[in-house]
Design an enzyme around this catalytic site. Structure first.
Site, PDB file in Angstrom:
ATOM      1  N   HIS A   1      -0.337  -5.071   6.281  1.00  0.00           N
ATOM      2  CA  HIS A   1       1.087  -6.230   6.977  1.00  0.00           C
ATOM      3  C   HIS A   1       0.207  -6.585   7.872  1.00  0.00           C
ATOM      4  O   HIS A   1      -0.034  -6.878   9.627  1.00  0.00           O
ATOM      5  CB  HIS A   1       2.020  -5.907   7.892  1.00  0.00           C
ATOM      6  CG  HIS A   1       1.713  -4.217   8.242  1.00  0.00           C
ATOM      7  ND1 HIS A   1       2.078  -3.433   7.910  1.00  0.00           N
ATOM      8  CD2 HIS A   1       2.013  -4.391   9.397  1.00  0.00           C
ATOM      9  CE1 HIS A   1       1.517  -2.553   8.701  1.00  0.00           C
ATOM     10  NE2 HIS A   1       1.883  -3.162   9.660  1.00  0.00           N
TER      11      HIS A   1
ATOM     12  N   LYS B   1      -1.862   9.191  14.983  1.00  0.00           N
ATOM     13  CA  LYS B   1      -0.819   9.295  15.589  1.00  0.00           C
ATOM     14  C   LYS B   1      -0.557   9.979  16.387  1.00  0.00           C
ATOM     15  O   LYS B   1      -0.818  11.070  16.818  1.00  0.00           O
ATOM     16  CB  LYS B   1       0.183  10.301  14.317  1.00  0.00           C
ATOM     17  CG  LYS B   1      -0.220   9.191  12.790  1.00  0.00           C
ATOM     18  CD  LYS B   1       1.353   8.679  12.360  1.00  0.00           C
ATOM     19  CE  LYS B   1       0.883   8.014  10.935  1.00  0.00           C
ATOM     20  NZ  LYS B   1       0.506   6.347  10.358  1.00  0.00           N
TER      21      LYS B   1
ATOM     22  N   HIS C   1      -5.855  -0.849   7.241  1.00  0.00           N
ATOM     23  CA  HIS C   1      -5.624  -1.787   8.549  1.00  0.00           C
ATOM     24  C   HIS C   1      -7.572  -1.629   8.876  1.00  0.00           C
ATOM     25  O   HIS C   1      -7.621  -3.717   9.512  1.00  0.00           O
ATOM     26  CB  HIS C   1      -4.776  -1.066   9.695  1.00  0.00           C
ATOM     27  CG  HIS C   1      -2.941  -0.755   8.372  1.00  0.00           C
ATOM     28  ND1 HIS C   1      -2.848  -1.849   7.555  1.00  0.00           N
ATOM     29  CD2 HIS C   1      -1.754  -0.232   8.793  1.00  0.00           C
ATOM     30  CE1 HIS C   1      -1.447  -1.597   7.377  1.00  0.00           C
ATOM     31  NE2 HIS C   1      -1.239  -0.453   7.782  1.00  0.00           N
TER      32      HIS C   1
ATOM     33  N   LYS D   1       0.806  -1.180  -0.554  1.00  0.00           N
ATOM     34  CA  LYS D   1       0.032   0.361   0.073  1.00  0.00           C
ATOM     35  C   LYS D   1       0.477   1.471  -0.267  1.00  0.00           C
ATOM     36  O   LYS D   1       2.058   1.518   0.446  1.00  0.00           O
ATOM     37  CB  LYS D   1      -0.616  -0.292   1.116  1.00  0.00           C
ATOM     38  CG  LYS D   1      -0.175   0.266   2.798  1.00  0.00           C
ATOM     39  CD  LYS D   1      -1.230   0.735   3.568  1.00  0.00           C
ATOM     40  CE  LYS D   1      -1.159   2.130   4.113  1.00  0.00           C
ATOM     41  NZ  LYS D   1       0.346   2.068   4.865  1.00  0.00           N
TER      42      LYS D   1
ATOM     43  N   GLU E   1      -0.970   5.037  17.994  1.00  0.00           N
ATOM     44  CA  GLU E   1       0.289   4.520  17.534  1.00  0.00           C
ATOM     45  C   GLU E   1       0.939   5.846  18.107  1.00  0.00           C
ATOM     46  O   GLU E   1       0.174   7.138  18.746  1.00  0.00           O
ATOM     47  CB  GLU E   1       0.511   4.884  16.280  1.00  0.00           C
ATOM     48  CG  GLU E   1      -0.506   4.467  15.044  1.00  0.00           C
ATOM     49  CD  GLU E   1       0.127   4.524  13.927  1.00  0.00           C
ATOM     50  OE1 GLU E   1       1.435   3.914  13.511  1.00  0.00           O
ATOM     51  OE2 GLU E   1       0.275   5.662  13.115  1.00  0.00           O
TER      52      GLU E   1
HETATM   53  C1  BG6 Z   1       2.305   2.085   8.132  1.00  0.00           C
HETATM   54  C2  BG6 Z   1       1.444   3.004   7.681  1.00  0.00           C
HETATM   55  O1  BG6 Z   1       1.094   0.530   7.086  1.00  0.00           O
HETATM   56  O2  BG6 Z   1       1.111   1.105   9.242  1.00  0.00           O
HETATM   57  C3  BG6 Z   1       2.135   3.880   8.653  1.00  0.00           C
HETATM   58  O3  BG6 Z   1       2.295   3.627   6.915  1.00  0.00           O
HETATM   59  C4  BG6 Z   1       2.136   3.696  10.326  1.00  0.00           C
HETATM   60  O4  BG6 Z   1       2.356   5.072   9.250  1.00  0.00           O
HETATM   61  C5  BG6 Z   1       2.424   1.599   9.922  1.00  0.00           C
HETATM   62  O5  BG6 Z   1       2.340   3.675  11.191  1.00  0.00           O
HETATM   63  C6  BG6 Z   1       1.658   1.230  11.458  1.00  0.00           C
HETATM   64  O6  BG6 Z   1       1.515  -0.226  11.423  1.00  0.00           O
HETATM   65  P1  BG6 Z   1       2.178  -1.203  12.913  1.00  0.00           P
HETATM   66  O7  BG6 Z   1       2.335  -2.792  12.443  1.00  0.00           O
HETATM   67  O8  BG6 Z   1       3.206  -0.252  13.890  1.00  0.00           O
HETATM   68  O9  BG6 Z   1       0.896  -0.345  13.755  1.00  0.00           O
END
Ligand code: BG6
Length: 489
Positions: free
Chosen positions: A177, A339, A239, A147, A215
């Site tokens: 992911h 964030k 996500h 993405k 986050e």
């Molecule tokens: C990514 C975003 O897909 O996922 C990021 O582009 C984000 O901005 C990240 O920080 C968060 O992933 P995780 O696995 O740390 O929750």
């Protein structure tokens, strides 16, 4: 596992091998797979980037990346095995005449070639054409793309069309992911292997659902990307909506990729569009101002390095979604992600309905309802909040709120919990498409997210500020409070 699954060594070709994603996530995950002996002996990893360099320079850079981003000390024996797989090739991906160089390092005709596009989507078309023209692909080749696949439905279709000129849908692996995270996958087991949840999972018993992806991190030097994207497109379009589909989908007939995709698409198609008229009540945008995370001062979004101080991009979104189908009629799904929030936490809360009659008035005027909390990260686990009698020989039965707590690390002491990338990169190399997104899914998700972007474009409001290190703007609390509910903390 899919019937077409092929377990063969492959040539994993990473386009953008020196970029952030590759160094921070992919190569770290590949090293961990090496350590767990999960890479086929003859699998090779070929880094492609536009910078001058050779194999030994590449190996050195990857060693430095491991030192920087790996949470443990590098195991020298594992590194020796891992570094022997690495090779580097300089290609400027915008120059078609450079792609034939691939034939000097990859034998695309007799080996499986897995092409990982770890670059900006603006290069996807070039790479597809370059690969096609230089004759390195065959029917067994795959492509993995990250993405963002577009920034709206139209641009996403354009990317998918360009990819489809070269790869058929079965060869395309679109990564989110979050679908590699243990607890997201466990939702399938929780829902479809346990009778208590197969029957109590609809508007009859569930009051509402909350999905929070909070986050701690800010922009992390990704200003250029993030400011054009915003939290809605960066996190919610993919996500959070993926998590939502796993919570809301109907039972798939089996675990084949197509069966799961079919059910997820139905959920996405049933999301009620947000309109200009109701966006003000159903959505909240936020933007962090200076604050502190775990006691450490951090700058506001507009004070980050390289910031455009006029920016109105959102770093936080909260919204109330409705799924218009039989199972979920009348059950709101509250989603929020931001964030620079108080701490990193991803969780799903399923709040059950209150019982119709209370015979325990001695303990509670109103009986608290049950809650199922699925902790995705950190500290993966599942918690059920319920009421229990306090032991004793009192005349009256007294109740107390209690919890059944299943922590993955305590329960599965002998199982290693891998990260999302490890799982997904391995599945792409194995040729199992189950955990990847179909074109239709992505396009359905964009259709709904476009309704929100359009509504925002037409209403005259800017994101509301929230101090870094908090749970977002007050308007997010008001959004859920209007329905007589609160965010679960
Ligand atoms: C990514 C975003 O897909 O996922 C990021 O582009 C984000 O901005 C990240 O920080 C968060 O992933 P995780 O696995 O740390 O929750």
């Amino acid at each position: 596992m899919n019937e077409t699954t092929v377990f063969e060594p492959c040539d994993l070709v990473i386009f953008g091998a020196l970029g952030d994603l590759s160094r921070r996530k992919l190569l770290i995950s590949l090293y961990r797979l090496e350590k767990a002996n999960l890479l086929e002996a003859d699998t090779r990893i070929i880094g492609i980037d536009r910078h001058e360099g050779d194999n030994s320079g590449f190996i050195e850079i990857i060693h430095e990346s491991l030192q920087e981003f790996l949470s443990e000390v590098i195991d020298e024996q594992v590194w020796a095995r891992f570094s022997a797989r690495l090779a580097y090739l300089k290609i400027d991906l915008t120059q078609m005449d450079q792609y034939p160089l691939l034939n000097t390092v990859v034998d695309g005709q007799s080996r499986v070639m897995v092409n990982y596009f770890a670059v900006a989507p603006s290069l996807f078309t070039n790479i597809c054409q370059g690969l096609d023209k230089c004759g390195v692909l065959n029917g067994k080749s795959r492509m993995v793309m990250e993405k963002p696949i577009g920034h709206d439905l139209q641009s996403s279709k354009a990317i998918n069309d360009a990819v489809a000129e070269v790869f058929n849908e079965k060869q395309v692996y679109r990564i989110d992911h979050y679908l590699g995270k243990e607890t997201v996958l466990n939702l399938l087991a929780l829902r479809f292997a346990n009778a208590i949840f197969t029957t109590n999972w609809d508007h009859n018993t569930i009051d509402h659902v909350q999905i929070t992806v909070a986050e701690e991190v800010g922009i992390e030097g990704r200003w250029d990307y993030f400011d054009k994207t915003g939290q809605l497109r960066d996190m919610l379009q993919n996500h959070l909506l993926q998590i939502l589909t796993f919570v809301a989908m109907e039972p798939p007939v089996n675990l084949e990729a197509q069966s799961i995709h079919n059910e997820k698409i139905k959920v996405l198609a049933a999301l009620r569009p947000i309109t200009q008229e109701n966006a003000g009540l159903k959505t909240v945008r936020g933007l962090y101002s200076a604050g502190a995370i775990k006691g450490k001062p951090v700058p506001g979004y507009l004070e980050e390095l390289g910031a455009n101080t006029e920016s109105t991009t959102e770093s936080f979104v909260a919204l109330k979604a409705a799924i218009d189908n039989w199972r979920w009629a009348g059950v709101p799904f509250y989603l929020r992600t931001g964030k620079r929030m108080a701490y990193k936490r991803t969780e799903i809360v399923i709040k059950f309905k209150r019982l119709p009659h209370n015979i325990f008035k001695e303990s509670f005027d109103e009986l608290p309802s049950n809650k199922l909390i699925i902790h995705l990260q950190p500290n993966e686990g599942i918690e059920i909040q319920m009421l229990n009698k306090i032991p004793g020989i009192d005349e009256n039965i007294k109740l107390q709120k209690t919890k059944l707590d299943l922590s993955f690390s305590d329960t599965f002491k002998n199982s290693k919990i891998f990260g999302g990338y490890e799982k997904l990169v391995l599945e792409a190399m194995r040729g199992n498409p189950t955990l990847f997104l179909s074109r239709e899914e992505i396009e359905q998700a964009w259709t709904w997210v476009d309704s929100i972007q359009d509504a925002w474009a037409h209403i005259d409001s800017a994101p509301e500020p929230y101090p870094a290190g908090t749970w977002g703007p007050e308007a997010a609390d008001e959004l859920i409070a209007r329905d007589g509910r609160v965010w679960e903390e």
